[in-house]
Motif scaffolding. Structure first.
Motif, PDB file in Angstrom:
ATOM      1  N   ASP A 129      59.638  87.430  19.932  1.00 29.75           N
ATOM      2  CA  ASP A 129      59.491  88.074  18.627  1.00 29.75           C
ATOM      3  C   ASP A 129      58.044  88.481  18.361  1.00 29.75           C
ATOM      4  O   ASP A 129      57.782  89.401  17.589  1.00 29.75           O
ATOM      5  CB  ASP A 129      59.984  87.132  17.523  1.00 29.75           C
ATOM      6  CG  ASP A 129      60.188  87.853  16.200  1.00 29.75           C
ATOM      7  OD1 ASP A 129      60.860  88.902  16.210  1.00 29.75           O
ATOM      8  OD2 ASP A 129      59.655  87.392  15.175  1.00 29.75           O
ATOM      9  N   GLN A 130      57.083  87.803  19.006  1.00 32.29           N
ATOM     10  CA  GLN A 130      55.671  88.117  18.833  1.00 32.29           C
ATOM     11  C   GLN A 130      55.219  89.277  19.705  1.00 32.29           C
ATOM     12  O   GLN A 130      54.088  89.752  19.566  1.00 32.29           O
ATOM     13  CB  GLN A 130      54.821  86.883  19.160  1.00 32.29           C
ATOM     14  CG  GLN A 130      55.203  85.634  18.391  1.00 32.29           C
ATOM     15  CD  GLN A 130      54.567  84.396  18.968  1.00 32.29           C
ATOM     16  OE1 GLN A 130      53.538  84.453  19.648  1.00 32.29           O
ATOM     17  NE2 GLN A 130      55.185  83.239  18.722  1.00 32.29           N
ATOM     18  N   HIS A 131      56.085  89.730  20.616  1.00 34.66           N
ATOM     19  CA  HIS A 131      55.710  90.780  21.562  1.00 34.66           C
ATOM     20  C   HIS A 131      56.636  91.991  21.485  1.00 34.66           C
ATOM     21  O   HIS A 131      56.743  92.741  22.459  1.00 34.66           O
ATOM     22  CB  HIS A 131      55.705  90.212  22.982  1.00 34.66           C
ATOM     23  CG  HIS A 131      54.652  89.166  23.209  1.00 34.66           C
ATOM     24  ND1 HIS A 131      53.357  89.465  23.572  1.00 34.66           N
ATOM     25  CD2 HIS A 131      54.687  87.813  23.082  1.00 34.66           C
ATOM     26  CE1 HIS A 131      52.648  88.356  23.686  1.00 34.66           C
ATOM     27  NE2 HIS A 131      53.440  87.331  23.394  1.00 34.66           N
ATOM     28  N   MET A 132      57.277  92.178  20.367  1.00 40.82           N
ATOM     29  CA  MET A 132      58.117  93.359  20.182  1.00 40.82           C
ATOM     30  C   MET A 132      57.229  94.571  19.919  1.00 40.82           C
ATOM     31  O   MET A 132      56.448  94.595  18.976  1.00 40.82           O
ATOM     32  CB  MET A 132      59.089  93.154  19.018  1.00 40.82           C
ATOM     33  CG  MET A 132      60.138  92.089  19.260  1.00 40.82           C
ATOM     34  SD  MET A 132      61.306  92.493  20.583  1.00 40.82           S
ATOM     35  CE  MET A 132      62.043  93.995  19.941  1.00 40.82           C
ATOM     36  N   GLN A 133      57.329  95.579  20.782  1.00 41.20           N
ATOM     37  CA  GLN A 133      56.551  96.798  20.578  1.00 41.20           C
ATOM     38  C   GLN A 133      57.273  97.760  19.641  1.00 41.20           C
ATOM     39  O   GLN A 133      56.639  98.450  18.846  1.00 41.20           O
ATOM     40  CB  GLN A 133      56.300  97.500  21.919  1.00 41.20           C
ATOM     41  CG  GLN A 133      55.251  96.810  22.775  1.00 41.20           C
ATOM     42  CD  GLN A 133      54.754  97.712  23.876  1.00 41.20           C
ATOM     43  OE1 GLN A 133      55.532  98.423  24.518  1.00 41.20           O
ATOM     44  NE2 GLN A 133      53.450  97.701  24.102  1.00 41.20           N
ATOM     45  N   GLN A 134      58.576  97.809  19.771  1.00 35.49           N
ATOM     46  CA  GLN A 134      59.393  98.654  18.902  1.00 35.49           C
ATOM     47  C   GLN A 134      60.641  97.870  18.507  1.00 35.49           C
ATOM     48  O   GLN A 134      61.182  97.111  19.299  1.00 35.49           O
ATOM     49  CB  GLN A 134      59.812  99.955  19.616  1.00 35.49           C
ATOM     50  CG  GLN A 134      58.649 100.819  20.083  1.00 35.49           C
ATOM     51  CD  GLN A 134      59.136 102.054  20.819  1.00 35.49           C
ATOM     52  OE1 GLN A 134      59.986 102.811  20.333  1.00 35.49           O
ATOM     53  NE2 GLN A 134      58.601 102.280  22.005  1.00 35.49           N
ATOM     54  N   GLY A 135      61.102  98.091  17.286  1.00 34.72           N
ATOM     55  CA  GLY A 135      62.304  97.425  16.835  1.00 34.72           C
ATOM     56  C   GLY A 135      62.067  95.957  16.541  1.00 34.72           C
ATOM     57  O   GLY A 135      60.937  95.471  16.488  1.00 34.72           O
ATOM     58  N   THR A 187      73.310 100.491  22.747  1.00 35.12           N
ATOM     59  CA  THR A 187      72.262 101.326  22.166  1.00 35.12           C
ATOM     60  C   THR A 187      70.957 100.542  22.165  1.00 35.12           C
ATOM     61  O   THR A 187      70.907  99.401  21.682  1.00 35.12           O
ATOM     62  CB  THR A 187      72.617 101.744  20.723  1.00 35.12           C
ATOM     63  OG1 THR A 187      73.857 102.456  20.732  1.00 35.12           O
ATOM     64  CG2 THR A 187      71.522 102.614  20.131  1.00 35.12           C
ATOM     65  N   VAL A 188      69.910 101.148  22.694  1.00 32.85           N
ATOM     66  CA  VAL A 188      68.604 100.478  22.737  1.00 32.85           C
ATOM     67  C   VAL A 188      68.045 100.399  21.314  1.00 32.85           C
ATOM     68  O   VAL A 188      67.824 101.416  20.666  1.00 32.85           O
ATOM     69  CB  VAL A 188      67.620 101.236  23.656  1.00 32.85           C
ATOM     70  CG1 VAL A 188      66.256 100.544  23.650  1.00 32.85           C
ATOM     71  CG2 VAL A 188      68.170 101.335  25.072  1.00 32.85           C
ATOM     72  N   SER A 189      67.826  99.179  20.829  1.00 35.08           N
ATOM     73  CA  SER A 189      67.325  98.986  19.465  1.00 35.08           C
ATOM     74  C   SER A 189      65.901  98.446  19.426  1.00 35.08           C
ATOM     75  O   SER A 189      65.297  98.368  18.358  1.00 35.08           O
ATOM     76  CB  SER A 189      68.236  98.022  18.692  1.00 35.08           C
ATOM     77  OG  SER A 189      68.225  96.738  19.297  1.00 35.08           O
ATOM     78  N   GLY A 190      65.351  98.054  20.589  1.00 36.99           N
ATOM     79  CA  GLY A 190      64.000  97.521  20.598  1.00 36.99           C
ATOM     80  C   GLY A 190      63.447  97.420  22.009  1.00 36.99           C
ATOM     81  O   GLY A 190      64.196  97.427  22.992  1.00 36.99           O
ATOM     82  N   ILE A 191      62.122  97.349  22.099  1.00 38.51           N
ATOM     83  CA  ILE A 191      61.424  97.217  23.379  1.00 38.51           C
ATOM     84  C   ILE A 191      60.326  96.159  23.217  1.00 38.51           C
ATOM     85  O   ILE A 191      59.581  96.182  22.239  1.00 38.51           O
ATOM     86  CB  ILE A 191      60.812  98.551  23.828  1.00 38.51           C
ATOM     87  CG1 ILE A 191      61.923  99.571  24.141  1.00 38.51           C
ATOM     88  CG2 ILE A 191      59.911  98.360  25.052  1.00 38.51           C
ATOM     89  CD1 ILE A 191      61.412 100.961  24.488  1.00 38.51           C
ATOM     90  N   PHE A 192      60.260  95.224  24.150  1.00 44.48           N
ATOM     91  CA  PHE A 192      59.229  94.193  24.109  1.00 44.48           C
ATOM     92  C   PHE A 192      58.327  94.304  25.334  1.00 44.48           C
ATOM     93  O   PHE A 192      58.697  94.896  26.359  1.00 44.48           O
ATOM     94  CB  PHE A 192      59.848  92.787  24.039  1.00 44.48           C
ATOM     95  CG  PHE A 192      60.563  92.362  25.297  1.00 44.48           C
ATOM     96  CD1 PHE A 192      59.886  91.739  26.330  1.00 44.48           C
ATOM     97  CD2 PHE A 192      61.937  92.568  25.435  1.00 44.48           C
ATOM     98  CE1 PHE A 192      60.546  91.342  27.487  1.00 44.48           C
ATOM     99  CE2 PHE A 192      62.606  92.177  26.584  1.00 44.48           C
ATOM    100  CZ  PHE A 192      61.911  91.566  27.611  1.00 44.48           C
ATOM    101  N   LYS A 193      57.141  93.731  25.229  1.00 42.32           N
ATOM    102  CA  LYS A 193      56.185  93.726  26.339  1.00 42.32           C
ATOM    103  C   LYS A 193      55.368  92.452  26.288  1.00 42.32           C
ATOM    104  O   LYS A 193      54.660  92.206  25.324  1.00 42.32           O
ATOM    105  CB  LYS A 193      55.256  94.942  26.259  1.00 42.32           C
ATOM    106  CG  LYS A 193      54.261  95.012  27.412  1.00 42.32           C
ATOM    107  CD  LYS A 193      53.383  96.249  27.309  1.00 42.32           C
ATOM    108  CE  LYS A 193      52.408  96.313  28.491  1.00 42.32           C
ATOM    109  NZ  LYS A 193      51.543  97.518  28.390  1.00 42.32           N
TER     110      LYS A 193
END
Length: 413
Positions: A129-135, A187-193
């Motif tokens: 949750d601390q590394h969500m870039q989008q969503g 459906t892509v709802s978020g991207i993390f890194k």
């Protein structure tokens, strides 16, 4: 006065301009060798500490510290989670359904490990949750068939938030048209890194959606546990399994990433040992410097002996001179090493941006940048080791100086 004599004369010899330029060159070489050896040793150990820290915080913050599973699935996981979180060293627990599969989008395919999770529980045991870039993880609502992808996984598939991907799982579905692999569109709802290899092979979806896809009903695959001490994972896991009894199995992080952690620890020790050899070679250059100084100062030593200086005082003079040379090199090396250790990550990032060369490929290494973490305990150990080697290097030349016989030297003066 005689007690201060070794310091006064020894430090004067360091400052004095020598008639023999070769001796001055050897002294400078000894200082530079110690400077480079100490600086490089601090830098390399800081980088190894950085890798160790990133492994603990990033990779082990994403993968389970330990997990408890039941081959047939767990239907009563909530009471079990409450019981486990009351145990010593267990911080939190979260349910999951794990599924290996193939993600496909626009002609691109990529193998992935898909975790079905409950977002509110997952936040307690993972740093995602601390590394969500989008969503956001909260977008993984049941029945929406949303999926969160790692940054590199999304790039390899050529998708972004709002795009559709198809998950193919290695289980056959028998239909009137034949046998087909089970698949579902998300459906892509978020991207993390997180800057690790997990970005290229990990995805998350809602646990209820994954239960439907895996045909598990209300059962979950297991419980993921967060511990307050990573290195107790093995004993805590075994203790839990002993209490739960037959039908449960456990696996901690040492099964998946233990070899990597041990490799980093071993490499840190071996590289530190090898680089300490460089410091030792530079320190023992002081031997040659002082031997030549002793030869050059025979007359001075003889005069000091005739006016009352003891062999111990003569030894002290050359020990002070050698330690002064060593300390100058060590201090400069410590300052240079600390500056490099604190800035090497930014320097490498700038160099990669300018040249377009990537030193650490995240598809090969577990992180995509060069980390550095300075530990003062390492600096203290390096300083003490370098100082000790410098001191040992002064003993033989100082002993030779103390054995100079005034009568033999002054006979020819």
């Amino acid at each position: 006065m005689l007690d201060r004599l070794p310091f006064l004369i020894g430090l004067r010899y360091v400052r004095a301009k020598r008639r023999n330029h070769f001796i001055s060159f050897i002294s400078l070489t000894s200082m530079l060798g110690l400077t480079l050896g100490v600086a490089v040793l601090i830098l390399v150990l800081s980088v190894m500490n950085g890798f160790d820290h990133e492994l603990r915080t990033r990779v082990l913050g994403m993968v389970p510290h330990t997990r408890i599973e039941k081959p047939a699935g767990m239907t009563d996981w909530k009471p079990l989670a409450e019981r486990l979180t009351q145990r010593k060293h267990v911080v939190a627990a979260a349910p999951y359904v794990e599924q290996q599969g193939m993600l496909a989008a626009g002609g691109n395919t990529q193998g992935a490990l898909v975790w079905g999770i409950q977002p509110d529980y997952e936040k307690r045991v993972s740093i995602i949750d601390q590394h969500m870039q989008q969503g956001s993880l909260d977008d993984l609502a049941p029945g929406e068939w949303h999926i969160v992808l790692g940054d590199l996984l999304a790039r390899n598939l050529g998708v972004g938030v709002g795009d559709r991907v198809t998950l193919l799982v290695p289980e056959a579905s028998i239909t009137p048209g034949g046998v087909f692999p089970r698949m579902k569109r998300f459906t892509v709802s978020g991207i993390f890194k997180v800057g690790a290899d997990l970005d290229a092979r990990l995805a998350y979806t809602n646990i209820q959606d994954m239960q439907k896809l895996a045909r598990m009903g209300d059962a979950v695959g297991g419980l993921r546990l967060e511990l307050d001490d990573l290195f107790l994972a093995g004993s805590v896991t075994q203790s839990i399994l002993n209490q739960l009894g037959y039908g449960y199995r456990g696996m901690d992080w040492t099964y998946t990433h233990g070899n990597l952690f041990q490799a980093i620890q071993m490499e840190k020790r071996m590289i530190g040992l090898l680089l300490m050899v460089i410091v030792a070679v530079a320190a023992f250059n002081i031997v040659s410097t002082l031997v030549m100084v002793v030869t050059d100062k025979h007359a001075d030593i003889a005069i000091l002996r005739t006016i009352g200086a003891t062999p111990r005082t003569i030894m002290g003079i050359f020990i002070v001179q050698g330690l002064a040379i060593g300390l100058i090199g060590i201090v400069i090396g410590v300052v240079l090493g600390i500056v490099l250790a604190l800035s090497v990550s930014d320097i490498i990032a700038w160099f990669e941006a300018v040249t377009g060369i990537q030193f650490l490929d995240p598809n090969v290494y577990f992180i995509s940048y060069l980390p550095s973490r300075l530990q003062w305990s390492d600096v203290g150990f390096i300083v003490l080791a370098a100082f000790g080697l410098s001191f040992l290097s002064t003993l033989y030349p100082a002993w030779r100086a103390a054995r100079v016989q005034p009568a033999e030297v002054l006979r020819y003066e």
